[in-house]
Design an enzyme around this catalytic site. Structure first.
Site, PDB file in Angstrom:
ATOM      1  N   HIS A 162       0.999  -1.132  -0.064  1.00 55.56           N
ATOM      2  CA  HIS A 162       0.182  -0.004  -0.056  1.00 55.56           C
ATOM      3  C   HIS A 162       0.969   1.051  -0.038  1.00 55.56           C
ATOM      4  CE1 HIS A 162      -3.460  -2.706   2.087  1.00 55.56           C
ATOM      5  NE2 HIS A 162      -3.517  -2.443   0.567  1.00 55.56           N
ATOM      6  N   GLU A 174       1.858   3.705   3.088  1.00 52.19           N
ATOM      7  CA  GLU A 174       2.645   3.166   4.363  1.00 52.19           C
ATOM      8  C   GLU A 174       4.196   3.294   4.127  1.00 52.19           C
ATOM      9  OE1 GLU A 174       0.464  -0.615   4.485  1.00 52.19           O
ATOM     10  OE2 GLU A 174      -1.636   0.340   4.265  1.00 52.19           O
ATOM     11  N   ARG A 231      -3.193   4.829  -2.013  1.00 50.99           N
ATOM     12  CA  ARG A 231      -2.847   3.526  -1.437  1.00 50.99           C
ATOM     13  C   ARG A 231      -2.779   2.608  -2.494  1.00 50.99           C
ATOM     14  NH1 ARG A 231      -5.629   0.030   2.604  1.00 50.99           N
ATOM     15  NH2 ARG A 231      -6.472  -1.768   1.764  1.00 50.99           N
ATOM     16  N   HIS A 291       3.025  -3.718   6.792  1.00 47.83           N
ATOM     17  CA  HIS A 291       1.983  -2.779   6.492  1.00 47.83           C
ATOM     18  C   HIS A 291       2.074  -1.527   7.853  1.00 47.83           C
ATOM     19  CE1 HIS A 291      -0.774  -4.745   3.556  1.00 47.83           C
ATOM     20  NE2 HIS A 291      -0.152  -5.835   4.036  1.00 47.83           N
ATOM     21  N   GLU A 321       1.601  -5.089  11.173  1.00 46.11           N
ATOM     22  CA  GLU A 321       1.158  -3.952  11.029  1.00 46.11           C
ATOM     23  C   GLU A 321       1.940  -2.771  12.122  1.00 46.11           C
ATOM     24  OE1 GLU A 321      -1.295  -2.307   9.467  1.00 46.11           O
ATOM     25  OE2 GLU A 321      -2.392  -4.024   8.470  1.00 46.11           O
TER      26      GLU A 321
END
Length: 417
Positions: free
Chosen positions: A176, A179, A234, A304, A378
């Protein structure tokens, strides 16, 4: 006499000005019940809400804490609706443009040169990949696994000895575009592995016995766009048939229950899955590479941001994977190890119950392919800066994450056949 403008000048004149986010806000809402969840879904129908957590309105549910971006024009009416319905919310970011500019808070090194303490644009990353190969020819090689829609190269760095039969781990960053902390980690990882080989006992043992395949930027076109035109971009940059909306969410484009969420059908949605599984050149390049190295790849790790989680399958079902206990054990110890450096707390668990249900993700696809240790990090933070983590947090984030990745790699070395 006609005056003819040079082509370059015409192109410059027609260049699009980058999107600005002056006085745009990011709101965090704590939903108490189903009624409040439905109010948010209704607001999303009539307003341009950019969902940051979860990543789409259809994931919004009772008792969830949600983050979304709202324009200056709409923020007043949105806040009024929340107040009228006695909904608890806070403003995480008051002026998004200001936060974007504040991201670059590390002043070090020579301007224009690659730095591990700063966010690097695509050109710097490409030059860096060449430098790593040049600096460590016996340990690093660069493989072009394909090209993007806009014909940018997709480079994987192979780290380790030339033996293809050894166990390997595939890692990717930046699926993405917005990020940015994710590609920063992949660069840091390569740097640390090559720098500490022969000095650090664990790293030396890992590299003597296994290989790493690292894709520093998965979504190259989107990443470039997030630097030059729209910091909040994104998706990738592919054109969609019968729609003016650009891009596919590459992490919904894998052949893993690809068709199970009807809400991913809209080309204008941030989570658009694409016209078919692996329709995107980037996805296809990665899946082809992994399939062709399947005998050696024992783990798949994707990075991510944001929310500080360590996730594993499944995303498309609440059913637990057959080796759930094993994955949960690795994730638990991984998050514990990560927290030893700066006491950064992560939670862990299956995607569907820990973050939200997803279809077509790279993680589930790799797992279903037969790679039984697949994880998604994440990274920082939990909502102060969100996607706009300041550069001053790059090194701490990378240092703590590296501890967890090293633990996972040690585990793979010892416990997989």
């Amino acid at each position: 006499m006609r005056f003819i403008l040079p082509v370059g000048l015409i192109a410059t004149t027609l260049a699009i000005a980058p999107v600005r986010f002056d006085r745009e806000k990011v709101l965090r809402v704590k939903l108490q019940d189903e009624k409040q969840a439905n109010i948010i879904k209704d607001l999303a129908q009539t307003n341009q809400l950019d969902f940051w957590y979860p990543d789409a309105a259809h994931h919004v549910a009772a008792n969830m804490t949600i983050d979304f971006r709202v324009s200056e024009k709409e923020s007043q009416s949105i806040q009024s609706s929340l107040d009228q319905n006695k909904m608890h919310y806070e403003i995480l970011i008051h002026d998004l443009q200001e936060e974007i500019e504040k991201q670059f808070d590390v002043k070090e090194g020579i301007s224009g040169r690659h730095s591990y303490a700063k966010y690097n644009n695509w050109d710097k990353i490409v030059a860096w990949t060449e430098k790593m190969v040049h600096k460590h020819p016996e340990m690093v090689s660069r493989i072009k696994i394909g090209t993007t829609v806009e014909d940018n190269p997709l480079y994987v760095l192979k780290i380790g000895k030339r033996d293809e039969r050894r166990k390997a781990i595939f890692m990717d960053c930046g699926i993405h575009a917005r990020e940015w902390i994710s590609p920063a980690f992949c660069q840091w990882f390569v740097y640390q592995v090559t720098k500490t080989y022969g000095k650090n006992k664990i790293m030396t043992k890992l590299l003597d016995r296994m290989n790493f395949y690292v894709l520093p930027v998965f979504n190259v076109d989107g990443y470039i766009w997030s630097w030059t035109q729209n910091r909040m971009w994104r998706k990738n940059r592919s054109k969609n048939q019968n729609s003016n909306c650009i891009g596919t969410d590459l992490n919904r484009n894998f052949n893993a229950s690809w068709n199970s969420f009807p809400n991913t059908k809209d080309p204008c949605a941030e989570t658009y899955r694409g016209p078919e599984p692996e329709s995107e050149k980037e996805t296809k390049a990665v899946t082809d590479f992994i399939r062709s190295h399947l005998k050696s790849i024992k783990a798949y790790i994707t990075f991510h941001s944001y929310s500080q989680m360590l996730l594993f399958p499944y995303g498309y079902t609440s059913k637990l994977p057959p080796n759930y206990k094993d994955l949960a054990k690795v994730a638990k110890i991984g998050t514990d190890v990560l927290s030893t450096r700066y006491e950064t707390r992560y939670i862990y668990g299956p995607i569907a119950s820990t973050i939200y249900p997803t279809s077509g993700s790279s993680l589930d696809w790799a797992y279903n392919l037969g790679i039984k240790h697949t994880f998604a990090f994440e990274l920082r933070d939990k909502g102060k800066f969100c996607f706009l983590l300041p550069e001053s947090q790059i090194k701490p984030t990378c240092k703590e994450t590296l501890l967890a990745v090293k633990f996972i790699a040690k585990y793979i070395l010892k416990h997989t056949s």
